[in-house]
Design a protein around this motif. Structure first.
Motif, PDB file in Angstrom:
ATOM      1  N   GLY A  95       0.782  -1.221   0.000  1.00  0.00           N
ATOM      2  CA  GLY A  95       0.000   0.000   0.000  1.00  0.00           C
ATOM      3  C   GLY A  95       0.811   1.268   0.000  1.00  0.00           C
ATOM      4  O   GLY A  95       0.256   2.362   0.120  1.00  0.00           O
ATOM      5  N   HIS A 320      -6.257   1.034  -2.091  1.00  0.00           N
ATOM      6  CA  HIS A 320      -6.645   1.420  -0.737  1.00  0.00           C
ATOM      7  C   HIS A 320      -8.110   1.117  -0.448  1.00  0.00           C
ATOM      8  O   HIS A 320      -8.517   1.087   0.718  1.00  0.00           O
ATOM      9  CB  HIS A 320      -6.328   2.903  -0.503  1.00  0.00           C
ATOM     10  CG  HIS A 320      -4.862   3.178  -0.446  1.00  0.00           C
ATOM     11  ND1 HIS A 320      -4.151   3.692  -1.510  1.00  0.00           N
ATOM     12  CD2 HIS A 320      -3.948   2.980   0.541  1.00  0.00           C
ATOM     13  CE1 HIS A 320      -2.882   3.810  -1.170  1.00  0.00           C
ATOM     14  NE2 HIS A 320      -2.729   3.393   0.065  1.00  0.00           N
ATOM     15  N   ASP A 378      -4.814   5.835  -7.353  1.00  0.00           N
ATOM     16  CA  ASP A 378      -4.491   5.199  -6.080  1.00  0.00           C
ATOM     17  C   ASP A 378      -2.988   5.220  -5.809  1.00  0.00           C
ATOM     18  O   ASP A 378      -2.550   5.457  -4.684  1.00  0.00           O
ATOM     19  CB  ASP A 378      -5.001   3.751  -6.094  1.00  0.00           C
ATOM     20  CG  ASP A 378      -4.917   3.095  -4.728  1.00  0.00           C
ATOM     21  OD1 ASP A 378      -5.900   3.163  -3.977  1.00  0.00           O
ATOM     22  OD2 ASP A 378      -3.851   2.517  -4.405  1.00  0.00           O
TER      23      ASP A 378
END
Length: 453
Positions: A95, A320, A378
């Motif tokens: 992430g 996410h 993202d």
């Protein structure tokens, strides 16, 4: 009049035709046969606005001599460009964005320190202990890179460091890629008695050298493809390549006619179909699998990209919102290549598709463009509509170098050597990059000309 059929109008076929023309002279009849009405195969340059952008390969290994030498021959040396010295690549993992590990061999670490920012503490400890963990390797053995790396260093190294790089080179995964074909230096170190994988990587890593690793072309590959076609001065035959058969000292290509020699520069499955009357060749060619992929080239205006050359995506990475990231990589072309930065606007290439994930390539343009936008938002926070977008699908774009691939290639070359004036060329033989294709095609043309002489 000597006649040679070159089957396939990709970079391998164009180089073979060009070399044959230079060697055989203007009186030779050279036929360049392909069912596509566009030369270049898996290389293609498109105009986004008035800016040429490659939607196939966009770079080559500059430390190999083939491309710079070819550019000199074609009078195109002024097209050679180097990537930005300051724009560094990133990896999206867990992430977050991280610097691409340095001091590795195709992402395989020589020390825990090089990948410590990508993996957890348990994996760091495992890498540190690997050099003292009992290790066995049988010289001559081949294995999946993914299996070897995961066993010795852990699956996080495979997914977060090695797979992102292999996805760009082969559109494949480390678990489906063989050590010997993909990293011959590593295989040689293992064969020579390396005491651990760490030891083998330390032995196999190339010595640091000055200068950029990669080169590119101002204007993309288009001017090179056009120059090769013009210099080859071949008869362009737009037709599906039929079966290739031999009668005495001559060859017949179905749908083309009788020729004195044939250079088969087709992708492996198409080559297998054309050479179906030669069982060994057809069987070995048919065993080579291909990966499909797609490129979405985007132009943005009024957007500032980070000063990075691109972002590689770890396998299994999530957005996410919990949905999978679909793109395997982003190239920030206008940051990576200074000549594009000078043209105004920002250019981004989103790459999709690894081996075993061909279905994504069949998705409609709108879906792929939307996926590129969502993933880019993202990963980099760029949530602006592009001013232009081009989708390029590459069906069967890259051969997979699976364990045992070198044995397949050896069998192919031995079988072809038994057939006078038949030569093979293509990315499935000795490397998927453009320089390797140029080298293999040049050698095939040289052998063909020698046999005709």
């Amino acid at each position: 009049m000597t006649a040679v059929a070159v089957l396939g109008a990709g970079i391998s076929g164009l180089v073979a035709a060009y070399r044959l023309r230079r060697t055989l002279g203007p009186s030779a009849r050279i036929l360049l046969v392909d069912d596509a009405d566009r030369d270049g195969g898996k290389l293609r340059t498109v105009d986004i606005g008035d800016v040429p952008v490659d939607v196939g390969a966009e770079a080559f290994v500059a430390r190999r001599p083939e491309m710079p030498a070819l550019l000199v021959e074609l009078g195109l040396s002024d097209l050679l460009v180097r990537p930005s010295a300051t724009a560094r690549p990133l990896v999206r993992s867990g992430g977050a964005l991280h610097p691409l590990p340095v001091g590795t061999l195709m992402g395989i670490p020589a020390s825990a320190e090089s990948v410590a920012h990508l993996v957890d503490a348990a994996t760091v400890a495992r890498i540190e202990a690997e050099a003292t963990t009992p290790f066995r390797w049988t010289p001559g053995h081949d294995a999946s890179l993914g299996d070897l790396i995961s066993e010795r260093f852990g699956p996080q190294v495979t997914a977060r460091s090695v797979d992102p790089l292999l996805g760009g080179v082969y559109s494949g995964l480390s678990v489906t890629t063989g050590v010997r074909a993909a990293l011959p230096g590593l295989a040689a170190a293992l064969d020579a008695g390396a005491t651990s994988l760490t030891d083998a990587v330390l032995r196999a890593r190339p010595a640091p050298t000055s200068g950029p690793v990669f080169g590119g072309l101002r204007g993309g590959y288009r001017p090179v493809l056009e120059a090769l076609a013009a210099e080859a001065d071949a008869e362009r035959v737009v037709t599906r390549v039929g079966s290739v058969t031999r009668a005495g000292s001559e060859w017949t290509v179905d749908g083309v006619g009788v020729v004195d020699a044939v250079v088969v520069a087709l992708p492996a499955p198409a080559a297998a179909a054309a050479l179906a009357t030669f069982p060994t060749l057809a069987d070995r060619l048919g065993a080579i699998e291909l990966a499909s992929s797609a490129v979405v080239a985007l132009r943005f205006d009024g957007v500032d990209l980070p000063d990075n050359s691109g972002v590689l995506v770890a396998t299994g990475e999530l957005r996410h919102d919990g949905e999978p990231l679909r793109a395997k990589a982003f190239t920030l072309s206008s940051r990576k290549w200074p000549h594009l930065a000078d043209r105004g606007g920002e250019f981004v290439r989103a790459s999709f598709g690894r081996y075993g994930d061909a279905a994504i390539v069949d998705e409609p343009d709108g879906v792929l463009i939307d996926s590129a936008r969502r993933d880019l938002a993202d990963v980099l926070g760029v949530d602006t509509a592009p001013t232009a977008a081009v989708v390029q699908r590459w069906y069967g774009g890259l051969p997979q170098y699976r364990p045992g691939h070198l044995d397949v290639v050896a069998d192919l070359e031995a079988a072809a050597a038994e057939l006078p004036r038949l030569e093979l060329a293509g990315a499935y033989l000795h490397g998927v990059g453009v320089p390797a294709c140029v080298a293999v095609a040049s050698a095939a043309a040289e052998r063909t000309a020698a046999a005709l002489a």
